[in-house]
Design an enzyme around this catalytic site. Sequence first.
Site, PDB file in Angstrom:
ATOM      1  N   HIS A  59      -3.122   2.654 -11.692  1.00 53.61           N
ATOM      2  CA  HIS A  59      -3.372   1.656 -10.659  1.00 53.61           C
ATOM      3  C   HIS A  59      -4.734   1.033 -10.936  1.00 53.61           C
ATOM      4  O   HIS A  59      -5.758   1.711 -10.874  1.00 53.61           O
ATOM      5  CB  HIS A  59      -3.360   2.338  -9.291  1.00 53.61           C
ATOM      6  CG  HIS A  59      -3.745   1.454  -8.148  1.00 53.61           C
ATOM      7  ND1 HIS A  59      -3.013   1.365  -6.996  1.00 53.61           N
ATOM      8  CD2 HIS A  59      -4.766   0.604  -7.993  1.00 53.61           C
ATOM      9  CE1 HIS A  59      -3.585   0.498  -6.180  1.00 53.61           C
ATOM     10  NE2 HIS A  59      -4.662   0.031  -6.760  1.00 53.61           N
ATOM     11  N   ASN A 114      -4.698  -7.532  -1.521  1.00 58.52           N
ATOM     12  CA  ASN A 114      -5.238  -7.001  -0.266  1.00 58.52           C
ATOM     13  C   ASN A 114      -6.353  -7.911   0.219  1.00 58.52           C
ATOM     14  O   ASN A 114      -7.278  -8.211  -0.531  1.00 58.52           O
ATOM     15  CB  ASN A 114      -5.784  -5.593  -0.482  1.00 58.52           C
ATOM     16  CG  ASN A 114      -4.702  -4.635  -0.932  1.00 58.52           C
ATOM     17  OD1 ASN A 114      -3.611  -4.627  -0.370  1.00 58.52           O
ATOM     18  ND2 ASN A 114      -4.974  -3.860  -1.938  1.00 58.52           N
ATOM     19  N   GLU A 156      12.609  -3.430  -8.005  1.00 60.28           N
ATOM     20  CA  GLU A 156      11.835  -3.480  -9.250  1.00 60.28           C
ATOM     21  C   GLU A 156      12.221  -2.299 -10.120  1.00 60.28           C
ATOM     22  O   GLU A 156      12.595  -1.243  -9.614  1.00 60.28           O
ATOM     23  CB  GLU A 156      10.322  -3.348  -8.963  1.00 60.28           C
ATOM     24  CG  GLU A 156       9.650  -4.606  -8.475  1.00 60.28           C
ATOM     25  CD  GLU A 156       8.167  -4.387  -8.167  1.00 60.28           C
ATOM     26  OE1 GLU A 156       7.682  -3.234  -8.276  1.00 60.28           O
ATOM     27  OE2 GLU A 156       7.508  -5.371  -7.829  1.00 60.28           O
ATOM     28  N   GLU A 185       0.352  -6.690  -5.645  1.00 59.98           N
ATOM     29  CA  GLU A 185       0.112  -7.341  -4.354  1.00 59.98           C
ATOM     30  C   GLU A 185      -1.368  -7.656  -4.226  1.00 59.98           C
ATOM     31  O   GLU A 185      -2.180  -7.211  -5.039  1.00 59.98           O
ATOM     32  CB  GLU A 185       0.544  -6.417  -3.210  1.00 59.98           C
ATOM     33  CG  GLU A 185      -0.177  -5.092  -3.178  1.00 59.98           C
ATOM     34  CD  GLU A 185       0.436  -4.111  -2.160  1.00 59.98           C
ATOM     35  OE1 GLU A 185      -0.240  -3.826  -1.176  1.00 59.98           O
ATOM     36  OE2 GLU A 185       1.569  -3.649  -2.366  1.00 59.98           O
ATOM     37  N   TYR A 201      11.426   0.930 -11.857  1.00 55.92           N
ATOM     38  CA  TYR A 201      10.436   1.946 -11.488  1.00 55.92           C
ATOM     39  C   TYR A 201       9.644   2.352 -12.727  1.00 55.92           C
ATOM     40  O   TYR A 201      10.207   2.829 -13.713  1.00 55.92           O
ATOM     41  CB  TYR A 201      11.136   3.170 -10.878  1.00 55.92           C
ATOM     42  CG  TYR A 201      10.173   4.261 -10.473  1.00 55.92           C
ATOM     43  CD1 TYR A 201       9.212   4.035  -9.487  1.00 55.92           C
ATOM     44  CD2 TYR A 201      10.227   5.513 -11.071  1.00 55.92           C
ATOM     45  CE1 TYR A 201       8.318   5.037  -9.121  1.00 55.92           C
ATOM     46  CE2 TYR A 201       9.345   6.523 -10.697  1.00 55.92           C
ATOM     47  CZ  TYR A 201       8.388   6.266  -9.726  1.00 55.92           C
ATOM     48  OH  TYR A 201       7.514   7.254  -9.364  1.00 55.92           O
ATOM     49  N   LEU A 202       8.333   2.145 -12.689  1.00 54.96           N
ATOM     50  CA  LEU A 202       7.477   2.493 -13.824  1.00 54.96           C
ATOM     51  C   LEU A 202       7.129   3.976 -13.766  1.00 54.96           C
ATOM     52  O   LEU A 202       6.809   4.504 -12.705  1.00 54.96           O
ATOM     53  CB  LEU A 202       6.189   1.660 -13.804  1.00 54.96           C
ATOM     54  CG  LEU A 202       6.339   0.140 -13.804  1.00 54.96           C
ATOM     55  CD1 LEU A 202       4.972  -0.523 -13.706  1.00 54.96           C
ATOM     56  CD2 LEU A 202       7.056  -0.330 -15.066  1.00 54.96           C
ATOM     57  N   ARG A 238      -8.906  -7.644   2.458  1.00 53.98           N
ATOM     58  CA  ARG A 238      -9.891  -6.965   3.310  1.00 53.98           C
ATOM     59  C   ARG A 238     -10.967  -6.365   2.424  1.00 53.98           C
ATOM     60  O   ARG A 238     -10.822  -6.305   1.202  1.00 53.98           O
ATOM     61  CB  ARG A 238      -9.211  -5.810   4.067  1.00 53.98           C
ATOM     62  CG  ARG A 238      -8.581  -4.813   3.102  1.00 53.98           C
ATOM     63  CD  ARG A 238      -8.046  -3.562   3.746  1.00 53.98           C
ATOM     64  NE  ARG A 238      -7.618  -2.593   2.748  1.00 53.98           N
ATOM     65  CZ  ARG A 238      -6.445  -2.571   2.158  1.00 53.98           C
ATOM     66  NH1 ARG A 238      -5.541  -3.473   2.462  1.00 53.98           N
ATOM     67  NH2 ARG A 238      -6.159  -1.656   1.242  1.00 53.98           N
ATOM     68  N   GLY A 241       0.815  -1.206   0.000  1.00 53.69           N
ATOM     69  CA  GLY A 241       0.000   0.000   0.000  1.00 53.69           C
ATOM     70  C   GLY A 241       0.850   1.259   0.000  1.00 53.69           C
ATOM     71  O   GLY A 241       0.443   2.281   0.529  1.00 53.69           O
ATOM     72  N   VAL A 259     -11.922   0.481   1.058  1.00 58.18           N
ATOM     73  CA  VAL A 259     -12.676   1.742   1.115  1.00 58.18           C
ATOM     74  C   VAL A 259     -13.533   1.885  -0.150  1.00 58.18           C
ATOM     75  O   VAL A 259     -14.696   2.282  -0.092  1.00 58.18           O
ATOM     76  CB  VAL A 259     -11.710   2.948   1.241  1.00 58.18           C
ATOM     77  CG1 VAL A 259     -12.482   4.260   1.254  1.00 58.18           C
ATOM     78  CG2 VAL A 259     -10.837   2.826   2.477  1.00 58.18           C
TER      79      VAL A 259
END
Length: 444
Positions: free
Chosen positions: A207, A289, A199, A287, A201-202, A291, A163, A294
């Site tokens: 996103h 998540n 990594e 990654e 970097y882009l 949960r 995050g 939001v």
Amino acid sequence: MIKKVLIANRGEIAVRVIRTCKEMGLKTVSIYSEADRDCMHVKLADKSVCIGPAEASKSYLDIPRIMSAIEVSGADAVHPGYGFLAENPRFAEIVSASNKIFIGPPSHVLELIGDKIRSKEVAKKVGIPLVPGSDGCVDIKEAIDTANRIGYPVVIKASAGGGGRGIRVVRNEKELREKLPLAIEEAKVAFGDGRVYIEKYLINPKHIEVQVLADKYGHVISLGERECSIQRRNQKLIEEAPSISISEEQRKQIEEATIEFCRAIGYEGAGTVEFLMDQDGNFYFMEMNGRIQVEHPVTEMITGIDIVKWQIKIARGERLNIKSVERRGFAIEFRINAEDPNNFMPTPGKIEELYLPGGFGVRVDTHIYCGYAVPPYYDSLLAKLIVWGEDRKSVIRRAKRALEEFVISGQGLKTNIDFHRRVISTREFAEGKHHIKFIEEIMV
Ligand code: MV4
């Protein structure tokens, strides 16, 4: 069986979860800190337990206190919301070991997805594209070798981060030599795990994340993607579904990749797989998540599926019997924060005047009310405005209308409502050309 759910959270998400529990005929228990006595989640729950002082470390993050609240209230399940203990494997384990139901993935799955290096290994094994980078964790020599192979700039990431926490960009070998030891030290202190990886970097990626539901019997379904590129300092501000930047073909690919990943790790519950998309339209796994997020309402608005309801159904062992997920129209969510629009600093204070927008295609998820004093101890999210429209043009028009109706005022209290109106009035937003650096680079 689940009869009584304790909501181990506060604010809008606690209210959101209580509402679904009530609709399912479940009893609800809320917990609150001494600063939260007058909160909406306390008023709405059937029962409330004060668990400690204002500081989160002594209340919403304190596992023994929450376990006691579960015990004394007779709850048989716990919904963690987002943030606080939502993705804490130890909390999930303790809840299960106490013969209570944790409404979320099993502890070992949280452990795996909390480890970004292990997650990437799984993604690689099932053939999901990864950003060029190191094979697992690196020391200084491996970091330099990797950077020479893939080229600068590179990003150093903490395996236990995520995050956006524990990320550093470096532009040359000198910087890498300086910053790698700092990154390792910082990761040890922050996460108790000093492993870092490298990594490429882009530059200005988008996103994009995919929402899934997975039951205990290996069925995994995708509820489609969300585009979350409008953010500042890793705080998302505007999210939408579906993304207007990807083709049907690309959509199919990331949804399939997401389902493959979830199957491979034995995922259970609601979850999200995050990708970055570079300027040439290539996707890379970042990654997962574990949960409710939001921004989940934008997915609910276009699918008609109550994601919290499915979290609870899955937790009590029901099968995912959703045949196909229809998607209709476009939805955009605006995070309304109590913050100064100039410097983005939080502005807690008492709400003296409040008019919420409404009408067709408008949803407001909030815990605030007239007379409520926003405490300074927690995040500054006041409300989420979610707007639905048949096409993207109409959803933007409706969003402008709803943002104009929205009034929140009080002594010293400032919000980012006008900031949102400015963002959606830009040509970049209208055309979907915004990326993760949009706010910093264009909205200055
Ligand atoms: C990146 C990146 C550029 N290149 N990785 C931050 C959140 C975490 N999930 C991934 N993050 C990033 N990873 C590479 N190889 C840029 C970010 C990033 C970011 C990503 C998504 C949304 C907001 C962001 C803000 C800053 C950096």
